[in-house]
Every structure is written in structure tokens, then in C-alpha cells.
Design a protein around this motif. Sequence first.
Motif, PDB file in Angstrom:
ATOM      1  N   VAL A 187     -13.859  22.123  17.915  1.00  0.00           N
ATOM      2  CA  VAL A 187     -12.869  21.815  18.943  1.00  0.00           C
ATOM      3  C   VAL A 187     -11.504  21.743  18.292  1.00  0.00           C
ATOM      4  O   VAL A 187     -11.325  21.067  17.270  1.00  0.00           O
ATOM      5  CB  VAL A 187     -13.176  20.484  19.658  1.00  0.00           C
ATOM      6  CG1 VAL A 187     -12.101  20.176  20.705  1.00  0.00           C
ATOM      7  CG2 VAL A 187     -14.555  20.511  20.296  1.00  0.00           C
ATOM      8  N   THR A 220      -7.613  20.654  19.113  1.00  0.00           N
ATOM      9  CA  THR A 220      -6.790  19.933  20.085  1.00  0.00           C
ATOM     10  C   THR A 220      -5.533  19.411  19.397  1.00  0.00           C
ATOM     11  O   THR A 220      -5.279  19.709  18.236  1.00  0.00           O
ATOM     12  CB  THR A 220      -7.604  18.796  20.744  1.00  0.00           C
ATOM     13  OG1 THR A 220      -6.892  18.261  21.860  1.00  0.00           O
ATOM     14  CG2 THR A 220      -7.933  17.686  19.759  1.00  0.00           C
ATOM     15  N   ALA A 246      -9.126  22.429  23.370  1.00  0.00           N
ATOM     16  CA  ALA A 246      -8.960  21.323  24.313  1.00  0.00           C
ATOM     17  C   ALA A 246      -7.460  21.072  24.441  1.00  0.00           C
ATOM     18  O   ALA A 246      -6.857  20.370  23.629  1.00  0.00           O
ATOM     19  CB  ALA A 246      -9.682  20.069  23.825  1.00  0.00           C
ATOM     20  N   VAL A 287     -14.123  18.316  15.195  1.00  0.00           N
ATOM     21  CA  VAL A 287     -12.884  18.215  15.962  1.00  0.00           C
ATOM     22  C   VAL A 287     -11.706  18.318  15.001  1.00  0.00           C
ATOM     23  O   VAL A 287     -11.566  17.514  14.074  1.00  0.00           O
ATOM     24  CB  VAL A 287     -12.809  16.896  16.755  1.00  0.00           C
ATOM     25  CG1 VAL A 287     -11.500  16.830  17.550  1.00  0.00           C
ATOM     26  CG2 VAL A 287     -14.006  16.758  17.689  1.00  0.00           C
ATOM     27  N   ALA A 318     -18.434  20.199  24.545  1.00  0.00           N
ATOM     28  CA  ALA A 318     -18.709  20.385  23.123  1.00  0.00           C
ATOM     29  C   ALA A 318     -20.103  19.897  22.753  1.00  0.00           C
ATOM     30  O   ALA A 318     -20.806  20.531  21.961  1.00  0.00           O
ATOM     31  CB  ALA A 318     -17.646  19.655  22.290  1.00  0.00           C
ATOM     32  N   TRP A 361     -14.124  17.581  27.893  1.00  0.00           N
ATOM     33  CA  TRP A 361     -14.254  18.485  26.753  1.00  0.00           C
ATOM     34  C   TRP A 361     -15.302  18.009  25.772  1.00  0.00           C
ATOM     35  O   TRP A 361     -15.993  18.838  25.136  1.00  0.00           O
ATOM     36  CB  TRP A 361     -12.912  18.774  26.081  1.00  0.00           C
ATOM     37  CG  TRP A 361     -12.219  17.716  25.268  1.00  0.00           C
ATOM     38  CD1 TRP A 361     -11.091  17.025  25.619  1.00  0.00           C
ATOM     39  CD2 TRP A 361     -12.552  17.261  23.945  1.00  0.00           C
ATOM     40  NE1 TRP A 361     -10.717  16.171  24.613  1.00  0.00           N
ATOM     41  CE2 TRP A 361     -11.587  16.312  23.576  1.00  0.00           C
ATOM     42  CE3 TRP A 361     -13.566  17.576  23.044  1.00  0.00           C
ATOM     43  CZ2 TRP A 361     -11.618  15.639  22.351  1.00  0.00           C
ATOM     44  CZ3 TRP A 361     -13.603  16.918  21.817  1.00  0.00           C
ATOM     45  CH2 TRP A 361     -12.636  15.966  21.477  1.00  0.00           C
TER      46      TRP A 361
END
Length: 258
Positions: free
Chosen positions: A51, A53, A101, A16, A194, A190
Motif C-alpha cells: 500500500v 499512501t 490509498a 504500508v 489490502a 483500504w
Amino acid sequence: MNYETITTETREGMAVITMNRPDVMNALNTQMRAEITHAVSAAGQEARVVVLTGTGAAFCSGQDLGDRANMGNINLERTLRDEYIPMLNAIVDCPVPVIAAVNGTAAGAGANLALICDVTIATESASFIQAFSKIGLIPDAGGTWALPRTIGLQRAMGAALFAEKITATQAADWGMIWEVAADEAFEEVWKARATHLATGPSEAFKRIKQVMRASSGNSLEEQLLLEGQLQGQCGKSRDFMEGVMAFLQKRPAQFEGR
């Protein structure tokens, strides 16, 4: 590498990357673009899904117009070539799926950063704005490539010319993004998506990304040959054998990602 404008976390195959300049709505400056480029490239070698974000109320508000003291000296062509293209290519060329995301407003280059990802999931209160014409510019950061392909020329043209807010629900209805989640369930949604990718047949996912990305530049014959080549590679994977055995034995597959 120690990052100053983003944070990173990798666990259980999921990396992430969080843009972390909430005081300027995660606006993209030179340092952030370089850090995203580095982080995505590194994560693609370590994780099974990435991811991207944002922190706070925005996903990304686009170019940080306060990044340089003297606006008259900005060379936009050079900035796009030397800073944006490497960042966008890192996402496109990343060997594993990249999820955007979108936790809030995605404007200008921030909107197109989200749209260049493989899958875009937005919270219900998020929005997408091609804000460029408001300051006398054209959409960049891949927007002129992604928008006509996802929503058609008429809608892409209107989004660019009028620079109006497109709600997350509208974006999903148009096919601009994959999914909208209720604000209260957004993180859960999300993360579940993922996790699905992080525990799935990673070799197949890599090749899905490769073959889908190649399709716009291929003839039908070229695409069929590429399908055959990549399918042959998938057929030699342990995940394929596990998937077949799980199907025959009527049990969930336990993919190893190889």
C-alpha cells in the motif's frame, strides 16, 4: 535501510509505505523517489500486498519544485529517466498487487504515481490534478500512458490541457480509479481491501497482475497463449486445490499464498 522521507510498516502480509513530507504536501524530491523505489522493491519480496499512501492533507503534490536551488539547471529528461522511471517500474514490476490509498490531493506526478498502481482507492475529499500545463509542461510520470487507457482520449486531453481538478467521485465515475470511500471510513476501506489481498491466493494475484499488465502490448493470440501458460501454473498451486475443496465443502477458503 533507514528512510528519511517515507515510513514503512509490514505486518500480516501487508506492507504500508507512507510518503512523509507533509510540510511540502509529500512533494517528490530525489531522495523520496529513491526511497520509494527501494521500499517497493523490498516489500514485493516480503509482503503479499503493498500500500502506498501519504501523511497529512495530501497524497502527493508532485515534483518538489524547490528540490534544486537553481531551477535553470534542471534536466527534466534526465530526472525522468534516472529517477522517475525506476520508481514507476518498481511499482509495475512488483510481483504483488500495489494499492494507492489516496488520502488527499494528488497533483502532477503525484496523480500519475497513484494511477500507475494496480488499484487506486481515494478518500471522498481527494482530487486529481494534471497540473503540468500550468507551468508549461506535459504530463509525465506515466500520465500520458495511463490516462488515455483509463478514461479515453477526450477526457485525457481535457485533463492535460485545462489542468482542472478532478474530484475523487468524478475519477471513479470516469474509470480512472477503482473506488471512493467516505472520508471517515477511508482507512477502514483500504485496509480491508489490502487485507483481502494479503490473505488471498497470492500466486493467482501475481499472475493476474502480470497478465493484465501485458494485455496492452499483446495481440489476442499472444494474450490467449499467455493466459493458458499462467493458468496452467495456477492450476498447480496449493491455493487452487484449497479453493476447489472449499467450494465443494461450502466453507471459506484458507489460502496460504502458494
